[in-house]
Design a protein around this motif. Structure first.
Motif, PDB file in Angstrom:
ATOM      1  N   LYS A   1       2.351   2.021  -3.276  1.00 48.80           N
ATOM      2  CA  LYS A   1       1.338   2.471  -4.231  1.00 48.80           C
ATOM      3  C   LYS A   1       1.056   3.950  -4.013  1.00 48.80           C
ATOM      4  N   TRP A   2       0.887   4.285  -2.749  1.00 48.89           N
ATOM      5  CA  TRP A   2       0.561   5.679  -2.421  1.00 48.89           C
ATOM      6  C   TRP A   2       1.648   6.607  -2.959  1.00 48.89           C
TER       7      TRP A   2
ATOM      8  N   GLY B   1      -3.322   3.006  -3.035  1.00 49.23           N
ATOM      9  CA  GLY B   1      -2.509   3.077  -1.830  1.00 49.23           C
ATOM     10  C   GLY B   1      -3.282   3.174  -0.535  1.00 49.23           C
ATOM     11  N   ILE B   2      -4.620   3.108  -0.594  1.00 43.31           N
ATOM     12  CA  ILE B   2      -5.384   2.997   0.649  1.00 43.31           C
ATOM     13  C   ILE B   2      -5.297   1.536   1.074  1.00 43.31           C
ATOM     14  N   GLU B   3      -5.033   1.297   2.352  1.00 40.92           N
ATOM     15  CA  GLU B   3      -4.844  -0.083   2.771  1.00 40.92           C
ATOM     16  C   GLU B   3      -6.147  -0.865   2.640  1.00 40.92           C
ATOM     17  N   PRO B   4      -6.050  -2.141   2.252  1.00 44.42           N
ATOM     18  CA  PRO B   4      -7.252  -2.970   2.271  1.00 44.42           C
ATOM     19  C   PRO B   4      -7.729  -3.013   3.718  1.00 44.42           C
TER      20      PRO B   4
ATOM     21  N   PHE C   1      -8.707  10.543  -9.212  1.00 43.99           N
ATOM     22  CA  PHE C   1      -9.296   9.273  -8.800  1.00 43.99           C
ATOM     23  C   PHE C   1     -10.782   9.217  -9.128  1.00 43.99           C
TER      24      PHE C   1
ATOM     25  N   SER D   1       0.804  -1.231   0.000  1.00 43.35           N
ATOM     26  CA  SER D   1       0.000   0.000   0.000  1.00 43.35           C
ATOM     27  C   SER D   1       0.833   1.275   0.000  1.00 43.35           C
TER      28      SER D   1
ATOM     29  N   ASP E   1     -10.980   7.332   9.807  1.00 43.60           N
ATOM     30  CA  ASP E   1      -9.971   6.280   9.694  1.00 43.60           C
ATOM     31  C   ASP E   1     -10.483   5.113   8.866  1.00 43.60           C
ATOM     32  N   GLY E   2     -11.788   5.001   8.774  1.00 45.12           N
ATOM     33  CA  GLY E   2     -12.337   3.912   7.985  1.00 45.12           C
ATOM     34  C   GLY E   2     -13.704   4.299   7.459  1.00 45.12           C
ATOM     35  N   VAL E   3     -14.121   3.592   6.426  1.00 45.59           N
ATOM     36  CA  VAL E   3     -15.434   3.837   5.849  1.00 45.59           C
ATOM     37  C   VAL E   3     -16.142   2.499   5.726  1.00 45.59           C
TER      38      VAL E   3
ATOM     39  N   MET F   1      -9.695   1.805  -4.722  1.00 45.16           N
ATOM     40  CA  MET F   1      -8.957   2.708  -3.840  1.00 45.16           C
ATOM     41  C   MET F   1      -7.677   2.040  -3.348  1.00 45.16           C
ATOM     42  N   GLU F   2      -7.777   0.701  -3.226  1.00 42.58           N
ATOM     43  CA  GLU F   2      -6.570   0.005  -2.802  1.00 42.58           C
ATOM     44  C   GLU F   2      -5.482   0.138  -3.847  1.00 42.58           C
TER      45      GLU F   2
ATOM     46  N   ARG G   1      -9.663  -0.558   5.098  1.00 46.11           N
ATOM     47  CA  ARG G   1     -10.191   0.738   5.532  1.00 46.11           C
ATOM     48  C   ARG G   1     -11.603   0.949   5.011  1.00 46.11           C
TER      49      ARG G   1
END
Lengths: 314, 66, 52, 347
Positions: free
Chosen positions: A193-194, C5-8, A246, A190, B60-62, C1-2, C10
């Motif tokens: 990637k970011w 670079g958003i972590e799986p 995005f 991750s 922090d999360g959705v 989104m992953e 989230r």
């Protein structure tokens, strides 16, 4: 590809003279090497303005949106797929169009050629699959296939999918691995990637050339221009820039034909196709869908099938 | 960092999960207090920009639930 | 989104009927655990826009 | 008037030396990037003088794409509660190394807008005044350059404090202002040469460079024509057809100055920004009533060219709002060429 132009002119002239169309949308010679300007031809004598070579990378379907006239349009493979998408999405009617199909062997990557040479390129000519590049103190001959736009080199739909006229025999389709670069990113952790996308977008100036060159981006008000509520900030903050790219890619999911107009239009050479191609790949792998191939089939995002993948849902 | 608690934005469908949340409340069930519920008319109206807006504002999360 | 670079873990999707309060509680627990395990979100936050 | 000779082996040393009194800004190519952009140079970074021109014009040095105008907080616990505060910004002396003459001249055109007796934009003016412009003359103009037709040129001195001329093994630095002189002293470049001979040498190179510029435009007739005649001309539909209404031309242009004001609020505090905006975007003129006086593409395209080539000309009677750098022509995705438009308007 150069041999096409006589046929294109002849067909166009015929269409205008027979009053089958009010106008032809095509390309005219640009004022810079490797640049052609989309143009509108309304009278038979102007047909001579039309040109066709390996610098016609802008997607002409972009100029069809909501037009009311009867139009003759010159369409290579990707253009024709976007015309199909336009018809499916009711942005133009099939009856209005006479599609002049051009089997395509790819467009030249002007960003890459420009950066390959120190001095300024003054003239680019092509013949028999070779490109001759001339500058003040250099001249070099390259194979056209080595300097194609990246999307053209992995294109598997070079021939138009719908057409009323055809300017030459169909060309052979390529058998290539389309998604090698996407898989490379998928394999990254991750954080990497970011950072990859941070770097990719670092020069973006939000001129929106990618959005406006895209035939899919015809919304009357783009989400970045919405202010109540405002979804994305308008400054050059990196998060806002990323949000724009995005979400734009998301809006093209299942519709993008990877015509490369966005990347070609970008003044700072960002490959924003890394976003759209991931979605394109997912659509293909999960729904077996490729955009713009048929007038009769609805795209996966507005249909429901019991066998649609749902393993991401708890 | 030990006392950090995540903030999770939950987009719940009016007819499904929001009802379930209501029922859980009526049933006096215990669950973590980390979710902030936003009721949406239907999960079909969920747009990716909602999720991004939530993250942008510091979630922090959705969690999207139909 | 992953992909970006958003972590799986989230972002979660689920399907809970209005009668399934127990499943609701279970999913809240799962989601909370998953996000807790990832720690605070560092990406996509704009506390203030960073500009010149 | 004097001319200083700078040996190329003293170049980097001088730049580093000047850092004690100046921040340095110049074109710099980051690793893995295709082209250089103007940025503040960190220690050890040298300006890239090999690239003829940057894709993005150096206007961002004094007019950043996004700039905070002020910040506020409504938190009653803070002593700044309900006060608008202009953020601290570094306006200490700054030397812009390697700016091209027409880009520096562009600042003078923008100044007519941002620095007037009635209105003075403090953000722009403060940043501009902090700058010393050490320009780099253009020996080999490219083929979109038409700066000789716009009162500028490859050796134009009007916006510069020092004009550097590359003589292969050394630079000749023509001192134009006291500000420029001060910078050269700070860098320790003091080797005077015979002024007359040097000026003659520079003029020769200037003529050579100017001759190379083949593109010419003329706006004699535009000056004579009435606004309405040009406004209602029948070529605008044709000119605008290919345009995709992106903002590339306006954002890359060194003389485009339009901006938009935005507020961003997070909790109890927030900021107000200036962001670049451009006449190509429908939102630019969109009224809150919903009406848009420039509602369709052709109006917006016309506005850009009319502003640059007619309104500005009429208003200030000092040439057009264009320095001929050629960026808009070069980077327009659909090849709309300002030279052609000017020709149409002039005929």
């Amino acid at each position: 590809m150069l041999g096409y132009i006589d046929k294109i002119r002849q067909i166009s002239k015929g269409l205008i003279e027979d009053k089958k169309v009010d106008m032809i949308i095509g390309f005219k010679k640009g004022t810079m090497p490797m640049m052609n300007e989309p143009c509108l031809v309304k009278s038979p004598k102007d047909v001579e303005k039309l040109v066709w070579d390996s610098n016609c990378g802008i997607n002409l379907a972009n100029y069809l949106t909501d037009r009311k006239e009867r139009i003759g349009i010159i369409a290579k493979g990707c253009d024709s797929r976007n015309i199909v998408t336009h018809i499916i999405e009711n942005k133009i009617k099939r009856e209005q169009l006479v599609i002049i199909g051009v089997p395509c062997t790819g467009m030249i990557d002007k960003h890459r050629l420009t950066s390959m040479f120190e001095g300024e390129i003054e003239q680019v000519t092509e013949q028999n699959g070779n490109i001759t590049i001339k500058g003040e103190d250099f001249e070099e001959i390259l194979k056209k296939n080595d300097v194609l736009q990246q999307n053209c080199s992995v294109c598997i739909h070079r021939n138009p999918v719908v057409y009323d006229e055809l300017v030459s025999d169909l060309v052979e389709e390529q058998d290539v691995d389309r998604y090698e670069d996407v898989r490379k990113i998928e394999a990254m952790p991750s954080e990497k990637k970011w950072n990859y996308f941070d770097d990719l977008l670092s020069t973006c100036i939000r001129c929106y050339a990618c959005r406006n060159a895209c035939p899919l981006c015809y919304c009357p008000t783009c989400f970045v221009d919405e202010s109540r509520p405002q979804w994305v900030g308008k400054s050059d903050d990196s998060i806002d820039i990323r949000t724009f790219h995005f979400l734009r890619a998301y809006h093209c999911a299942g519709r993008c034909t990877d015509c490369g107009a966005c990347e070609r239009a970008c003044p700072v050479g960002i490959n924003m196709r890394m976003f759209t191609r991931k979605l394109e790949k997912d659509c293909f792998e999960q729904y077996g869908w490729e955009a713009g191939l048929s007038l009769d089939e609805r795209p996966p995002l507005d249909t429901y099938k019991p066998e649609d993948p749902d393993d991401f849902i708890k | 960092m030990s006392d950090w608690e995540p903030k999770i934005v939950a987009f719940l469908c009016n007819w499904c999960s929001y009802g379930a949340a209501d029922l859980a409340g009526v049933g006096r069930m215990q669950y973590p207090p980390n979710i902030r519920v936003i009721r949406i008319p239907c999960t079909g109206s969920m747009s990716p920009k909602f999720a991004l807006a939530a993250l942008r504002e510091g979630a922090d999360g959705v969690w999207v639930s139909g | 989104m992953e992909h970006m670079g958003i972590e799986p873990g989230r972002i979660h999707f689920s399907w809970v009927s209005s009668a399934e309060s127990t499943k609701f509680v279970q999913v809240v627990n799962e989601v909370t655990e998953a996000v807790k395990a990832l720690g605070p979100n560092n990406h996509f936050i704009t506390k203030e826009a960073k500009v010149a | 008037m004097k001319v200083i000779k700078i040996d190329k082996k003293d170049w980097v040393g001088g730049l580093e030396k000047s850092r004690s009194a100046y921040r340095l800004v110049g074109p710099f190519k980051e690793n893995g990037k295709q082209f250089p952009v103007f940025k503040e140079l960190d220690k050890g970074q040298e300006p890239d003088l090999t690239t003829l021109n940057t894709v993005i014009s150096p206007k961002s040095i004094v007019f950043p794409q996004s700039e905070v105008m002020f910040e506020y907080t409504t938190d009653e616990k803070s002593e700044d509660c309900n006060l608008l505060k202009r953020p601290e910004k570094n306006y200490s002396p700054c030397a812009v190394i390697g700016i091209r003459p027409y880009d520096a001249a562009a600042f003078l055109l923008v100044q007519k807008n941002f620095d007037t007796p009635d209105y003075r934009d403090p953000y722009w003016c403060d940043a501009y005044e902090a700058c010393t412009f050490i320009g780099m003359a253009i020996n080999n103009p490219d083929n979109t350059d038409f700066s000789t037709s716009t009162k500028s040129g490859p050796f134009d001195e009007s916006g510069l404090d020092v004009l550097l001329v590359d003589m292969k093994d050394h630079f000749l630095a023509k001192v134009i202002t006291d500000k420029g002189d001060a910078y050269l002293k700070a860098a320790g470049w003091t080797a005077k040469v015979d002024t007359d001979a040097a000026i003659k040498q520079i003029d020769e190179m200037k003529n050579k460079a100017e001759v190379k510029i083949a593109s010419k435009i003329s706006f004699d007739n535009i000056e004579k024509k009435s606004i309405m005649e040009l406004y209602e001309a029948d070529f605008w539909e044709d000119v605008a057809f290919a345009c995709i209404n992106c903002g590339t031309c306006t954002y890359l242009c060194p003389t485009c100055w339009c901006f938009d004001i935005q507020d961003e609020n997070h909790g109890k505090s927030g900021k107000r920004f200036k962001n670049w905006d451009g006449c190509m975007f429908p939102l630019f003129t969109h009224h809150s009533s919903g009406h848009n006086p420039r509602g369709i593409k052709v109006m917006r395209v016309r506005q850009r060219f009319m502003h640059k080539l007619k309104y500005f000309l009429d208003k200030y009677e000092d040439g057009i709002m264009c320095v001929g750098c050629g960026r808009c022509t070069r980077f327009c995705p659909v090849n709309i060429d300002i030279r052609n438009v000017c020709k149409l308007m002039n005929s």
